[in-house]
Design an enzyme around this catalytic site. Structure first.
Site, PDB file in Angstrom:
ATOM      1  N   ASP A 242     -43.434 -33.021  38.228  1.00 14.62           N
ATOM      2  CA  ASP A 242     -44.780 -33.573  38.152  1.00 14.62           C
ATOM      3  C   ASP A 242     -45.526 -33.104  39.386  1.00 14.62           C
ATOM      4  O   ASP A 242     -45.216 -33.536  40.507  1.00 14.62           O
ATOM      5  CB  ASP A 242     -44.742 -35.103  38.096  1.00 14.62           C
ATOM      6  CG  ASP A 242     -44.098 -35.611  36.822  1.00 14.62           C
ATOM      7  OD1 ASP A 242     -44.329 -35.004  35.767  1.00 14.62           O
ATOM      8  OD2 ASP A 242     -43.363 -36.620  36.884  1.00 14.62           O
ATOM      9  N   LEU A 243     -46.482 -32.219  39.224  1.00 12.95           N
ATOM     10  CA  LEU A 243     -47.148 -31.559  40.337  1.00 12.95           C
ATOM     11  C   LEU A 243     -47.714 -32.570  41.338  1.00 12.95           C
ATOM     12  O   LEU A 243     -48.516 -33.432  40.978  1.00 12.95           O
ATOM     13  CB  LEU A 243     -48.269 -30.652  39.816  1.00 12.95           C
ATOM     14  CG  LEU A 243     -48.992 -29.800  40.866  1.00 12.95           C
ATOM     15  CD1 LEU A 243     -48.027 -28.834  41.539  1.00 12.95           C
ATOM     16  CD2 LEU A 243     -50.158 -29.051  40.234  1.00 12.95           C
ATOM     17  N   ASP A 244     -47.274 -32.459  42.592  1.00 14.59           N
ATOM     18  CA  ASP A 244     -47.739 -33.302  43.696  1.00 14.59           C
ATOM     19  C   ASP A 244     -47.520 -34.791  43.450  1.00 14.59           C
ATOM     20  O   ASP A 244     -48.226 -35.632  44.013  1.00 14.59           O
ATOM     21  CB  ASP A 244     -49.229 -33.038  43.987  1.00 14.59           C
ATOM     22  CG  ASP A 244     -49.478 -31.618  44.453  1.00 14.59           C
ATOM     23  OD1 ASP A 244     -48.601 -31.053  45.127  1.00 14.59           O
ATOM     24  OD2 ASP A 244     -50.538 -31.061  44.118  1.00 14.59           O
ATOM     25  N   GLU A 245     -46.534 -35.125  42.620  1.00 13.19           N
ATOM     26  CA  GLU A 245     -46.245 -36.529  42.322  1.00 13.19           C
ATOM     27  C   GLU A 245     -44.849 -36.935  42.790  1.00 13.19           C
ATOM     28  O   GLU A 245     -44.371 -38.015  42.460  1.00 13.19           O
ATOM     29  CB  GLU A 245     -46.368 -36.786  40.814  1.00 13.19           C
ATOM     30  CG  GLU A 245     -47.769 -36.572  40.249  1.00 13.19           C
ATOM     31  CD  GLU A 245     -48.743 -37.641  40.698  1.00 13.19           C
ATOM     32  OE1 GLU A 245     -48.292 -38.760  41.021  1.00 13.19           O
ATOM     33  OE2 GLU A 245     -49.956 -37.362  40.734  1.00 13.19           O
TER      34      GLU A 245
END
Length: 300
Positions: A242-245
């Site tokens: 999950d991008l940047d999560e």
């Protein structure tokens, strides 16, 4: 391929031969600390640092980090880990033993902006980053001179979205060849695929140019300036699909005002990014981070 990494006079810590660490995560209940302390005492281990946290003393999750000194630890490692299994089973523990003598091997990924890379290299040179920097991988040539001047291998691998799979296969092969324990994205401006991330769970640390979750995406400082923000920051986190999560390890901020233009915000932002990433990497190397679900427990 064999490479010789140049070392510094500061790279070995005094007394680290007999120094060990134990990280534990388990359901909370009475007696956990007493049981672990007695176990270590039976091996003549002296606890020199202990930090613990419970999410809820009634039905929550218990976390503890213990650093200990144990005479003749190298000879006792196998028995220590084997005997601990019974205790772990009794308390349903997820646990990990690490030893400061077994230094983690790090690879740093960087693109054109060198500020975070330079901070990590300085921390390493000064002895404040307890790791062996095995190699630096970049999709640009800008950092080659500063890296190779320290005797660290520099690998230039051009990358873009059209050849991403091929590039990552080459990178993974390099990382496995060098037996890498930690990957640091020091402003590496490429998105990693799920296949790459799955190869290194909780072993990839990124620095994000915002105090997440704010101004995610391109041109963050221009957008922040347009909003007239009064605080800017940076976030270091583990990389997930999950991008940047991913689980956040460290964040910091600085106050700005209407006199600070875009160039000023970028300069201040780079300074925050450097210190946030360096702290996150150091805490990981010192085994101060326990990942729980999508959060971290950080024993500073």
């Amino acid at each position: 391929m064999e490479t010789n990494v140049k070392t510094t006079p500061f790279m070995q810590e005094k007394g680290e031969t007999n120094r060990g660490r134990l990280l534990v995560k388990c359901p909370d209940r009475p007696g956990i600390v007493a049981a672990i302390s007695k176990f270590l005492s039976d091996f003549q281990a002296n606890i020199i640092e202990s930090s613990q946290y419970s999410s809820d003393p009634e039905g929550g999750t218990f976390f503890i980090r213990i650093e200990f000194d144990c005479p003749s630890l190298e000879e006792k490692k196998a028995a220590l880990e084997a005997d601990f299994q019974a205790l772990a089973q009794e308390f349903t523990m997820d646990y990990q033993f690490t030893y400061t003598e077994d230094r983690k091997r790090t690879a740093i990924f960087v693109s054109k902006e060198p500020h975070c890379l330079l901070e990590l290299l300085w921390e390493w040179q000064s002895g404040d980053l307890p790791t062996d920097i095995a190699l630096v991988i970049s999709n640009h040539e800008e950092a080659r001179g500063m890296v190779e001047s320290l005797g660290i291998p520099f690998c230039y691998i051009p990358a873009n979205k059209d050849i991403r799979k091929q590039v990552e296969q080459e990178q993974i092969a390099l990382l496995k060849e060098h037996q890498i324990d930690l990957i640091v994205l020091a402003r590496y401006m490429q998105i990693l695929t799920p296949d790459f991330v799955s190869e290194f769970p909780n072993q990839i640390i990124n620095i994000h140019h915002s105090f997440l979750p704010a101004f995610i995406g391109a041109r963050p400082y221009e957008r922040a300036y347009g909003r007239g923000v009064k605080l800017i920051g940076a976030t270091s986190h583990y990389v997930t699909n999950d991008l940047d999560e991913g689980p956040i390890i460290e964040q910091d901020i600085e106050r700005v005002n209407h006199r600070d233009h875009v160039a000023d915000l970028k300069k201040i932002g780079r300074s925050i990014e450097r210190r946030v990433l360096a702290r996150a990497v150091k805490w990981h190397l010192e085994d101060r981070v326990i990942v729980h679900e999508n959060k971290t427990i950080v024993f500073q």
